[in-house]
Design a protein around this motif. Sequence first.
Motif, short mmCIF file in Angstrom:
data_model
loop_
_atom_site.label_atom_id
_atom_site.label_comp_id
_atom_site.label_asym_id
_atom_site.label_seq_id
_atom_site.Cartn_x
_atom_site.Cartn_y
_atom_site.Cartn_z
N GLN A 66 0.81 -1.21 0.00
CA GLN A 66 0.00 0.00 0.00
C GLN A 66 0.85 1.27 0.00
O GLN A 66 0.35 2.35 0.29
CB GLN A 66 -0.97 0.02 1.19
CG GLN A 66 -1.84 -1.20 1.27
CD GLN A 66 -2.65 -1.27 2.54
OE1 GLN A 66 -2.70 -0.34 3.33
NE2 GLN A 66 -3.32 -2.39 2.74
N MET A 105 2.41 7.39 1.23
CA MET A 105 1.41 6.59 1.92
C MET A 105 0.06 7.28 1.86
O MET A 105 -0.02 8.49 2.02
CB MET A 105 1.83 6.37 3.37
CG MET A 105 3.08 5.54 3.47
SD MET A 105 3.62 5.41 5.17
CE MET A 105 5.39 5.37 4.94
N GLY A 106 -0.98 6.50 1.65
CA GLY A 106 -2.32 7.06 1.57
C GLY A 106 -3.35 6.01 1.21
O GLY A 106 -4.49 6.09 1.65
N HIS A 107 -2.96 5.04 0.41
CA HIS A 107 -3.89 3.98 0.01
C HIS A 107 -4.17 3.04 1.18
O HIS A 107 -3.28 2.78 1.99
CB HIS A 107 -3.32 3.17 -1.17
CG HIS A 107 -3.39 3.89 -2.47
ND1 HIS A 107 -4.56 4.00 -3.20
CD2 HIS A 107 -2.43 4.52 -3.20
CE1 HIS A 107 -4.32 4.68 -4.30
NE2 HIS A 107 -3.04 5.01 -4.34
N SER A 108 -5.38 2.53 1.23
CA SER A 108 -5.74 1.57 2.28
C SER A 108 -5.94 0.16 1.70
O SER A 108 -6.46 -0.72 2.36
CB SER A 108 -7.00 2.02 3.01
OG SER A 108 -8.09 2.10 2.12
N GLY A 109 -5.49 -0.02 0.48
CA GLY A 109 -5.51 -1.31 -0.19
C GLY A 109 -4.34 -1.38 -1.14
O GLY A 109 -3.62 -0.39 -1.33
N SER A 110 -4.13 -2.51 -1.76
CA SER A 110 -3.03 -2.67 -2.72
C SER A 110 -3.09 -1.61 -3.80
O SER A 110 -4.18 -1.21 -4.23
CB SER A 110 -3.10 -4.05 -3.37
OG SER A 110 -2.89 -5.06 -2.43
N ASP A 118 -8.53 0.10 -3.02
CA ASP A 118 -9.46 0.82 -2.15
C ASP A 118 -10.40 1.74 -2.93
O ASP A 118 -11.26 2.39 -2.36
CB ASP A 118 -8.68 1.64 -1.11
CG ASP A 118 -7.65 2.58 -1.71
OD1 ASP A 118 -7.61 2.73 -2.94
OD2 ASP A 118 -6.87 3.16 -0.93
N CYS A 156 -9.49 4.37 -4.61
CA CYS A 156 -8.97 5.74 -4.61
C CYS A 156 -7.97 5.96 -5.74
O CYS A 156 -7.23 5.04 -6.12
CB CYS A 156 -8.30 6.06 -3.28
SG CYS A 156 -9.44 6.09 -1.89
#
Length: 115
Positions: free
Chosen positions: A64, A81-86, A105, A107
């Motif tokens: 992530q 960093m910022g994504h909450s998924g792959s 996620d 996004c």
Amino acid sequence: MGGINSFALLPDQLQVVSVGQERKLSFWDLREPDPIQSIALEGEALALSISSSGNFIVTGGKSQVLQLWLFEGGNRLADGMGHSGSINSVAFSPDDKQIVSVGEDGCIFVWNVYT
């Protein structure tokens, strides 16, 4: 050797960079059968892109974290960093001043690159 998840051809069309299940960033000379350099990654990368100048590489994956690399020497320059998924896809803007990442996620992030 694990499967390759993503690869990109450098502007000189003689070199390729790949990432995959081996959790490595691998640099290939298309005239050689083996990688000329491999760098261990913290997790499995699913996506990579090379800047139009050929100076920078961006990777993203299951950790992530978006990672910006210098092509010469393979040094990691920054983490995003910022994504909450792959992270499934990454791309440089045509002027190399921004990176776009898309994650599992749902996004889409636009990252500014200052060099």
